[in-house]
Design an enzyme around this catalytic site. Sequence first.
Site, short mmCIF file in Angstrom:
data_model
loop_
_atom_site.label_atom_id
_atom_site.label_comp_id
_atom_site.label_asym_id
_atom_site.label_seq_id
_atom_site.Cartn_x
_atom_site.Cartn_y
_atom_site.Cartn_z
N GLY A 1 30.49 4.32 58.12
CA GLY A 1 31.87 4.43 58.61
C GLY A 1 31.92 4.28 60.11
O GLY A 1 30.93 3.87 60.74
N ASN A 2 33.07 4.58 60.72
CA ASN A 2 33.18 4.56 62.17
C ASN A 2 34.09 5.70 62.64
O ASN A 2 34.61 6.45 61.82
CB ASN A 2 33.67 3.19 62.66
CG ASN A 2 35.04 2.86 62.09
OD1 ASN A 2 36.00 3.57 62.31
ND2 ASN A 2 35.11 1.76 61.33
N ARG A 3 34.27 5.79 63.96
CA ARG A 3 34.93 6.98 64.52
C ARG A 3 36.45 6.89 64.54
O ARG A 3 37.11 7.77 65.08
CB ARG A 3 34.42 7.21 65.95
CG ARG A 3 33.00 7.77 66.01
CD ARG A 3 32.48 7.73 67.44
NE ARG A 3 33.44 8.27 68.39
CZ ARG A 3 33.48 7.95 69.68
NH1 ARG A 3 32.63 7.08 70.16
NH2 ARG A 3 34.37 8.50 70.48
#
Length: 400
Positions: free
Chosen positions: A208-210
């Site tokens: 995933g990412n932030r």
Amino acid sequence: MSALAGKTLLVVVGGGIAAFKSALVVRELQRRGARVEVVLTEAATRFVTPVTFAAITGRKAHVDLWDASFPGELHVQLTDAADGVLVVPATADFLAKMAHGLGDDLGSVCLLAARGPVLVAPAMHPRMWSNPATVQNVATLRARGVAVCGPVDGPLASGASGMGRMVEPEPLVDALEACFTPQDLAGLRVLITAGGTHEALDPVRFLGNRSSGKMGYALAERAQRRGAAVTLVSGPVSLAPPADVTVVRVRSAVEMFDSVSNHYPAADVVVMAAAVADYRPAEVSPQKLKKTGEGVPAVTLVRNPDILASLGARRGAARHPTLVGFAVETENLVANARDKLARKGCDLIVANRAEDGFEGDSNVAVLVSPEGDLPVGALSKRALADRIFDHVVGLARPGV
Ligand code: CTP
């Protein structure tokens, strides 16, 4: 900035138990930059006192139409100064007076003399709300352009529950703010993506990412408030969806691609605020991956579809819908964004640095379009959303 900032608002407090919430409404109006004058009906003073409001606003709260301490006509002075009026709570009696044009106390006379938007927040027992007299009075007021917010279904002071509870202060002030917001996106169907994507490795793990989704959700809220019909395709985020927006929840880039492709033909504007993963694991294990000995598993990645580029290619020379993309960069901000503008075939790229954009409530952005670069400085995500739609409103065409 709130559409209420700098406005003078007249709050008429009616005589119902929900009057206690009107103090919070006044506070919220002031928090959004409005100057507030308060009038209470005689009955309202049974529940709250003028002192409550004088303490909050720093100005005398009025009750008496015949107040001899005021030279001239108090109702004319108050309504001359007011940009709009909010009746909170609006009792069945006060709605009846308004519908029939009666003016036998300061509050009702102010309503007769009012200019600008008028919003009422009804609160009463459900049987009073559904009484044919009230139903007809409310219909009369609506037909005259009075905005009606609530009531809602919920617990009542009597201990019963039903349709008659006053709307909470924040959504009520949102509704008043909407009365002062130009409906410049009315008639446009806006499709917005938000959040990151989760690319599954196994049933419990993902890449995933932030991205928090805050930018996309702010865009959806502002577009809806400015009159657009909004569909929000959201990756996994922990945000409450904005009111009156159609939300479609997705997890992966492929799911987002499918959803956006489905909704795209009905859109006049597409804003791709989502941080879409460029790659996904080639294999998704159907069982949880277990540690095996000392070895480290290798993950092979494959490319995800580029949603924005596919839309740019699909719309071709028609240039409908209007396409807005985002670029998060760590270096050569504007040059990289301009490259993306051409490569993905869009009308606008909102460029920001990775360190400015993620997770927080504000952003430092440059709007990069064929017309040039427009640095907008540090703005809240809400204010940035407005700047983006200020640009889009000049480009978008409804229903082509
Ligand atoms: N985007 C998309 N589909 C993807 C990746 C990105 O629609 N698979 C969209 C994003 O929503 C954003 C824009 O494209 O609006 C820019 O995303 P970014 O990841 O910065 O661009 P890339 O094309 O991946 O460029 P680079 O890796 O060179 O930075």
